[in-house]
Design a protein around this motif. Structure first.
Motif, PDB file in Angstrom:
ATOM      1  N   ASN A 249       4.144  10.360  -8.795  1.00 23.55           N
ATOM      2  CA  ASN A 249       4.070  10.012 -10.220  1.00 23.55           C
ATOM      3  C   ASN A 249       5.386   9.401 -10.702  1.00 23.55           C
ATOM      4  N   GLN A 250       5.908   8.487  -9.889  1.00 25.31           N
ATOM      5  CA  GLN A 250       7.181   7.832 -10.188  1.00 25.31           C
ATOM      6  C   GLN A 250       7.015   6.316 -10.076  1.00 25.31           C
ATOM      7  N   PRO A 251       7.236   5.587 -11.165  1.00 24.60           N
ATOM      8  CA  PRO A 251       7.130   4.124 -11.099  1.00 24.60           C
ATOM      9  C   PRO A 251       8.290   3.514 -10.322  1.00 24.60           C
TER      10      PRO A 251
ATOM     11  N   GLU B 221       3.956   5.916  -5.575  1.00 25.46           N
ATOM     12  CA  GLU B 221       3.880   6.036  -7.029  1.00 25.46           C
ATOM     13  C   GLU B 221       2.810   7.042  -7.446  1.00 25.46           C
ATOM     14  N   LYS B 222       1.689   7.040  -6.731  1.00 28.82           N
ATOM     15  CA  LYS B 222       0.616   7.985  -7.037  1.00 28.82           C
ATOM     16  C   LYS B 222       0.982   9.408  -6.636  1.00 28.82           C
ATOM     17  N   ASN B 223       1.534   9.549  -5.452  1.00 28.34           N
ATOM     18  CA  ASN B 223       1.860  10.881  -4.935  1.00 28.34           C
ATOM     19  C   ASN B 223       2.947  11.580  -5.750  1.00 28.34           C
TER      20      ASN B 223
ATOM     21  N   VAL C  41       2.503   1.763  -3.514  1.00 25.19           N
ATOM     22  CA  VAL C  41       1.507   2.256  -4.480  1.00 25.19           C
ATOM     23  C   VAL C  41       1.192   3.725  -4.223  1.00 25.19           C
ATOM     24  N   GLN C  42       1.083   4.087  -2.958  1.00 19.69           N
ATOM     25  CA  GLN C  42       0.795   5.474  -2.610  1.00 19.69           C
ATOM     26  C   GLN C  42       1.924   6.388  -3.042  1.00 19.69           C
TER      27      GLN C  42
ATOM     28  N   LYS D 163       0.828  -1.197   0.000  1.00 22.51           N
ATOM     29  CA  LYS D 163       0.000   0.000   0.000  1.00 22.51           C
ATOM     30  C   LYS D 163       0.871   1.259   0.000  1.00 22.51           C
TER      31      LYS D 163
END
Length: 209
Positions: A185-187, A181-183, A178-179, A175
């Motif tokens: 915008n970095q894979p 990556e969303k916050n 994933v958060q 979790k």
């Protein structure tokens, strides 16, 4: 030509060993390697992981393997080696002393000139663009309270090592990743201990098993 190998746990499989050999065209003979031991603040080269990496490099055919602690030793000694190994440990501590000693600039220039650079866990992390993931997950590890999180930027690849193992230690880790990556915008590349990423000028290859 860029020759990088980002590992989670060093030479843990034959496939990763073969990837390392690819960096030197299949032959480690006449190659002197330097393991940067700074990432373990107290144990340094006495840490079992350091000794294991040295043994594995010698077993692969490397002529000579030395340790260099850039916290106390001259970083310009890195120029005497044909392969650099950034070992695991504490990424904030390692990066701080790479920058303070000037080793960061030396490693960047060596990498640009085709010197193979191999990382293990923290060593692989600092080869990437920055320590934003580590600061997000473990801000308490930033013992020097460093604001500039820029790392060596040898590659844009960001890794999270020991993923499978961390699932048993932190039930929320998936979790959290994933958060992030969303916050930001970095894979992220989640690496298990039997995985690595080979980065050259022309390709990026995930090494499995």
């Amino acid at each position: 030509m860029k020759k990088l190998l980002l590992t989670a746990y060093g030479f843990s499989t034959d496939s990763i060993k073969n990837a390392a050999l690819d960096l030197v065209d299949g032959n480690f003979n006449s190659c002197n390697a330097c393991i940067i031991s700074t990432s373990w603040p107290i144990e340094k080269e006495k840490h079992p992981q350091m000794q294991q990496v040295k043994s594995e490099l010698l077993a692969l055919g490397v002529d000579k393997v030395d340790f260099l602690d850039v916290e106390f030793q001259d970083a310009h000694l890195l120029k005497n080696y044909q392969l650099i190994f950034l070992n695991g440990g504490y990424p904030f501590f390692l990066l701080y002393h790479l920058k303070k000693s000037g080793a960061d600039k030396i490693i960047k220039k060596m990498a640009a000139n085709g010197t193979p650079i191999i990382g293990l866990s923290a060593g692989s992390i600092v080869m990437g663009p920055d320590l934003s993931l580590m600061d997000y997950l473990y801000p308490e590890d930033n013992m020097f309270n460093v604001k500039n999180l820029t790392a060596l930027s040898l590659t844009t690849v960001r890794i999270f090592p020991h993923y499978k193992e961390m699932l048993t230690r932190d039930k929320e880790i998936t979790k959290k990743l994933v958060q992030f990556e969303k916050n930001f915008n970095q894979p992220l590349n989640r690496l298990n201990n039997n995985q690595a990423i080979l980065v050259t000028e022309n390709k990026l290859e995930i090494i499995n098993n």
